[in-house]
Enzyme design. Structure first.
Site, PDB file in Angstrom:
ATOM      1  CB  SER A 138      -1.113  -0.335   1.275  1.00 54.46           C
ATOM      2  OG  SER A 138      -1.825   0.936   1.477  1.00 54.46           O
ATOM      3  CG  ASP A 186      -6.300   0.728  -1.331  1.00 56.03           C
ATOM      4  OD1 ASP A 186      -5.458   1.430  -0.761  1.00 56.03           O
ATOM      5  OD2 ASP A 186      -6.288  -0.555  -0.429  1.00 56.03           O
TER       6      ASP A 186
END
Length: 459
Positions: free
Chosen positions: A111, A256
Site C-alpha cells: 500500500s 485503493d
C-alpha cells in the site's frame, strides 16, 4: 479509551488488519513464506470438482518479482491455475477475481509503505477480503504439514497472463461516471505514486475527456510512494497551482485510496470526500441504509454534517475491511476512512481511489463550481495524530500508561475524545485527540505521547 484494532489473536500471527506485511526478503515477506501461503491457500480453496483459479496482481515494488513466482509455484503445486495480471490497482484484482469466476484473488502490495516493504492481500471469490476466520484457517494450514496440499503431477495447475486486464478495469472505472457526461474542459493533475495505478488512472481520466497532467508514473521498483502519492501530497499541491488545474488527485501505492487537492492547493481528506458523495447521493436518492460507515478516526465534523441531513455515522475499527463488513450488516452503500479508502459497493467490493475521485468529479461537472467550494462540506474539529514507535511489548499494557490515558479522558469530558490504538501493520502506537479547542488537543496528545514514549524507552 475507544477500542480499536486489537492485536491479532494467537491463531493469526501472520495476518494483520490488511493481510500480511513486512520487510521484503525477510520473514514473513520472503519467498519461502509466500510459497507456503500459496500452498495453504490453494489447499483451502481447492474444493469441489471445478477447475480452480487464482488471480495474482501486484504493485511496482522490486520485491514483487520475488513474491509473485513463489506464490505462483505454491498455487500450481496445490492444483490451482494462476492468472497473472501484472501491476494493477487492488480494486482491479477484486473485480477480476469476480469477473473471471476465480476462487481467490491475491494482491502483492504494501500500500502506502516504502519500497523496502511488501505485503499480500487475499480476496475470496466474491471479491471481498477474507474474514479473520478464513485467514486463521489458512495460517493454521501453513503451520502444519503441507504434503497433503500437493496434488498428483497430472493435476498440477497452469500459469497464464491476462493481457487485457488493464482494459477491463479501465472500462469498469469509466462506467462509474455518469452516462452522457464528460470531463471536457477540466485540467486534472493525477499523482499515481509510481505505483499500481500509474497506467490505468491517467488513461481513465483522458478517455473521459480531461486534460491530464500525470505525476508519479515512472516506477523503477524503488520509488513507489517516495515523495509522491496520498501520503506526500505537497508536490501535487504545488503543481496544481502552477498548472492552474481544477483538481489534484493523489493515489497511494496500490490505488485503493485517494486524497484530493483543490485548485488553491488545499488538501481534502477522506472525511470531506465522504461528506460530498453522501450529499450528492442523498439528493439523487441513491444513498442506502440511512447512514455512512466510517472509522473511529473520522472527524466529529463529519458526524455533525451527516446528522444535520438526517443521516447516521456508523463507526468501526480502523481498516477498510471492517468498514466493508459494517456496511454489509447495515445495508449501506457508502463508507470509508479519513485516510482516503472509499468503499462503494455499487461499483466494487473494496476501496477504490480512482472511482472515488470520479464521484467527486461528477459533482464538479454537475454543479459547475470550483473544487474549493464543492469540497468544503464542513468545518472539521481540531484533531491531532502522533505516531509513537516502540520495540518489544506494547506500551499500552502498562498500568502507568493506562492511568495517563484515563486521566486525559476525564479531563476532556464531553469537550472531545481520545483515541489510542496500536497499528495493525507496524510497531507503532497512534495517539489521537479531538476537541473544539486546538490548544487542548495539542496538550492532550503531547502528554499521552510522552507517557507512551517513556514506557517504550523503559523509563
Amino acid at each position: 479509551m475507544p477500542k480499536d484494532n486489537p492485536p491479532p489473536s494467537p491463531a493469526r500471527r501472520l495476518f494483520g488488519t490488511d493481510g500480511i506485511r513486512g520487510t521484503a526478503n525477510q520473514a514473513p515477506m520472503d519467498a519461502g513464506t509466500a510459497l507456503r501461503l500459496g500452498q495453504a491457500a490453494g489447499r483451502y480453496f481447492n474444493r469441489g470438482a471445478h477447475r480452480h483459479r487464482v488471480v495474482i496482481g501486484k504493485d511496482t515494488r522490486l520485491s514483487g518479482y520475488m513474491l509473485e513466482p513463489a506464490l505462483t509455484a505454491g498455487f500450481i503445486g496445490a492444483g490451482m491455475d494462476v492468472v497473472l495480471v501484472g501491476p494493477l490497482p487492488t480494486p482491479a484484482i477484486a473485480l477480476l477475481t469476480r469477473s473471471l469466476r476465480a476462487d481467490l484473488g491475491v494482491m502483492i502490495s504494501a500500500s502506502h509503505n516504502p519500497y523496502e516493504d511488501n505485503g499480500i492481500k487475499l480476496f475470496g471469490p466474491d471479491g471481498l477480503k477474507l474474514t479473520d476466520e478464513q485467514e486463521a484457517a489458512i495460517e493454521a494450514l501453513m503451520a502444519g504439514d503441507l504434503a497433503a496440499a500437493m496434488v498428483a503431477p497430472s493435476r498440477l495447475g497452469r500459469a497464464s497472463r491476462l493481457e487485457d486486464a488493464p482494459g477491463r478495469y479501465i472500462e469498469a472505472a469509466k462506467s462509474s461516471f455518469p452516462r452522457g457526461r464528460t470531463l471536457e474542459g477540466l485540467r486534472i493533475v493525477v499523482d499515481c505514486a509510481h505505483g499500481a495505478g500509474y497506467r490505468v488512472a491517467p488513461t481513465v481520466l483522458w478517455e473521459l475527456g480531461a486534460e491530464v497532467v500525470p505525476v508519479g508514473v515512472a516506477p523503477d521498483g524503488f520509488n513507489i510512494n517516495k515523495g509522491v502519492g496520498s501520503t506526500a501530497p505537497g508536490a501535487l499541491a504545488t503543481l496544481v497551482q502552477e498548472r492552474r488545474a481544477d483538481l489534484g488527485i493523489a493515489l497511494d501505492g496500490d490505488a485503493d485510496r485517494v486524497v484530493l487537492v483543490d485548485e488553491g492547493g488545499q488538501l481534502v481528506d477522506g472525511d470531506q470526500i465522504l461528506a460530498l458523495i453522501a450529499r450528492s447521493w442523498l439528493a439523487q436518492d441513491r444513498l442506502r441504509g440511512g447512514a455512512v460507515v466510517a472509522t473511529v478516526m473520522s472527524n466529529m465534523g463529519l458526524e455533525r454534517f451527516l446528522a444535520a441531513r438526517g443521516l447516521g455515522l456508523l463507526r468501526t475499527s480502523v481498516g477498510d475491511r471492517y468498514v466493508g463488513e459494517r456496511m454489509r450488516e447495515a445495508g449501506c452503500n457508502l463508507g470509508g476512512e479519513q485516510s482516503g479508502h472509499m468503499i462503494m459497493p455499487d461499483f466494487g467490493t473494496t476501496g477504490d481511489g480512482l472511482i472515488a475521485a470520479l464521484q467527486v468529479l461528477a459533482v464538479l461537472v454537475e454543479e459547475q463550481r470550483p473544487a474549493s467550494e464543492v469540497l468544503r462540506c464542513f468545518a472539521p474539529l481540531p484533531q491531532r495524530l502522533v505516531n509513537v514507535r516502540f520495540a518489544g511489548a506494547s506500551p499500552l499494557n502498562d498500568p502507568g500508561v493506562k492511568a495517563a490515558i484515563a486521566a486525559e479522558e476525564a479531563a476532556l469530558g464531553t469537550r472531545g475524545r481520545v483515541l489510542i490504538r496500536a497499528s495493525g501493520t507496524e510497531p507503532v502506537i497512534r495517539v489521537m485527540a479531538e476537541a473544539e479547542d486546538q490548544a487542548l488537543v495539542e496538550s492532550t496528545v503531547a502528554k499521552l505521547a510522552d507517557a507512551i514514549r517513556a514506557k517504550a524507552r523503559g523509563a
